[in-house]
Design a protein around this motif. Structure first.
Motif, PDB file in Angstrom:
ATOM      1  N   GLY A  95      63.832  31.324  63.212  1.00 22.08           N
ATOM      2  CA  GLY A  95      62.744  30.743  62.138  1.00 22.08           C
ATOM      3  C   GLY A  95      62.162  32.074  61.962  1.00 22.08           C
ATOM      4  N   ASP A  96      62.486  33.330  62.374  1.00 24.19           N
ATOM      5  CA  ASP A  96      61.738  34.453  62.113  1.00 24.19           C
ATOM      6  C   ASP A  96      62.487  35.337  60.717  1.00 24.19           C
ATOM      7  N   LEU A  97      62.370  34.529  59.695  1.00 21.25           N
ATOM      8  CA  LEU A  97      63.061  34.936  58.461  1.00 21.25           C
ATOM      9  C   LEU A  97      62.668  36.551  58.028  1.00 21.25           C
ATOM     10  N   TYR A  98      61.666  36.945  58.178  1.00 26.92           N
ATOM     11  CA  TYR A  98      61.084  38.269  57.972  1.00 26.92           C
ATOM     12  C   TYR A  98      61.927  39.253  58.785  1.00 26.92           C
ATOM     13  N   GLY A  99      61.814  38.838  59.966  1.00 25.53           N
ATOM     14  CA  GLY A  99      62.486  39.516  60.943  1.00 25.53           C
ATOM     15  C   GLY A  99      64.265  39.809  60.728  1.00 25.53           C
ATOM     16  N   ALA A 100      64.622  38.553  60.186  1.00 27.23           N
ATOM     17  CA  ALA A 100      66.095  38.403  59.990  1.00 27.23           C
ATOM     18  C   ALA A 100      66.636  39.203  58.821  1.00 27.23           C
TER      19      ALA A 100
ATOM     20  N   ILE B 171      73.211  36.127  51.287  1.00 21.49           N
ATOM     21  CA  ILE B 171      72.344  35.523  50.242  1.00 21.49           C
ATOM     22  C   ILE B 171      72.574  34.169  50.368  1.00 21.49           C
ATOM     23  N   ARG B 172      73.952  33.433  51.114  1.00 21.19           N
ATOM     24  CA  ARG B 172      74.072  32.104  51.260  1.00 21.19           C
ATOM     25  C   ARG B 172      73.008  31.547  52.344  1.00 21.19           C
ATOM     26  N   LYS B 173      72.703  32.325  52.995  1.00 24.41           N
ATOM     27  CA  LYS B 173      71.477  31.924  54.253  1.00 24.41           C
ATOM     28  C   LYS B 173      70.112  31.740  53.441  1.00 24.41           C
ATOM     29  N   PHE B 174      69.968  32.554  52.604  1.00 23.99           N
ATOM     30  CA  PHE B 174      68.688  32.545  52.000  1.00 23.99           C
ATOM     31  C   PHE B 174      68.460  31.759  50.628  1.00 23.99           C
ATOM     32  N   LEU B 175      69.442  31.302  50.105  1.00 24.19           N
ATOM     33  CA  LEU B 175      69.489  30.726  48.758  1.00 24.19           C
ATOM     34  C   LEU B 175      68.611  29.466  48.717  1.00 24.19           C
ATOM     35  N   ASP B 176      68.268  28.889  49.599  1.00 24.14           N
ATOM     36  CA  ASP B 176      67.108  27.741  49.466  1.00 24.14           C
ATOM     37  C   ASP B 176      65.698  28.412  49.016  1.00 24.14           C
ATOM     38  N   SER B 177      65.462  27.582  47.996  1.00 26.35           N
ATOM     39  CA  SER B 177      64.141  27.918  47.200  1.00 26.35           C
ATOM     40  C   SER B 177      63.115  28.528  48.280  1.00 26.35           C
ATOM     41  N   GLN B 178      62.736  27.667  49.212  1.00 26.77           N
ATOM     42  CA  GLN B 178      61.912  28.048  50.092  1.00 26.77           C
ATOM     43  C   GLN B 178      62.117  29.452  50.637  1.00 26.77           C
ATOM     44  N   HIS B 179      62.983  30.187  50.683  1.00 22.37           N
ATOM     45  CA  HIS B 179      63.503  31.573  51.106  1.00 22.37           C
ATOM     46  C   HIS B 179      63.595  32.533  50.091  1.00 22.37           C
ATOM     47  N   ILE B 180      63.232  32.304  48.721  1.00 21.83           N
ATOM     48  CA  ILE B 180      63.643  33.226  47.794  1.00 21.83           C
ATOM     49  C   ILE B 180      62.767  34.500  47.934  1.00 21.83           C
ATOM     50  N   GLU B 181      61.648  34.315  48.405  1.00 21.43           N
ATOM     51  CA  GLU B 181      60.852  35.659  48.488  1.00 21.43           C
ATOM     52  C   GLU B 181      61.675  36.908  49.641  1.00 21.43           C
ATOM     53  N   LYS B 182      62.300  36.151  50.689  1.00 18.99           N
ATOM     54  CA  LYS B 182      62.949  36.993  51.599  1.00 18.99           C
ATOM     55  C   LYS B 182      64.316  37.277  50.929  1.00 18.99           C
ATOM     56  N   LEU B 183      65.131  36.567  50.091  1.00 26.63           N
ATOM     57  CA  LEU B 183      66.316  36.949  49.434  1.00 26.63           C
ATOM     58  C   LEU B 183      65.963  38.120  48.387  1.00 26.63           C
ATOM     59  N   THR B 184      64.843  38.146  47.713  1.00 29.37           N
ATOM     60  CA  THR B 184      64.475  39.075  46.718  1.00 29.37           C
ATOM     61  C   THR B 184      64.251  40.413  47.611  1.00 29.37           C
ATOM     62  N   GLU B 185      63.784  40.428  48.809  1.00 31.25           N
ATOM     63  CA  GLU B 185      63.723  41.672  49.659  1.00 31.25           C
ATOM     64  C   GLU B 185      64.889  42.098  49.766  1.00 31.25           C
TER      65      GLU B 185
END
Length: 68
Positions: free
Chosen positions: A27-32, A49-63
């Motif tokens: 659950g450490d998405l920022y670290g991941a 990209i597939r891991k972070f496509l969930d709309s809840q993770h868009i901020e991390k995907l954008t990074e």
């Protein structure tokens, strides 16, 4: 430790990917994302990209995409 033992780039990328997967699972998405950014140029971007496509993770995907 791996860098000081002169591991090759592919081995280091695999370590970063595995650690990123571990952090993601915990659950450490920022670290991941920080680990996955270290794999840019070697690991297929679609893997991350597939891991972070969930709309809840868009901020991390954008990074990640900005670093890509």
């Amino acid at each position: 430790i791996a860098k000081s033992n002169h591991y090759d780039k592919d081995s280091l990328v695999e370590i970063f990917r595995q650690y990123g997967d571990h952090l993601y699972a915990k659950g450490d998405l920022y670290g991941a994302i920080r680990q996955y950014i270290k794999t840019i140029g070697k690991l297929e971007p679609s893997y991350v990209i597939r891991k972070f496509l969930d709309s809840q993770h868009i901020e991390k995907l954008t990074e990640y995409l900005a670093a890509l």
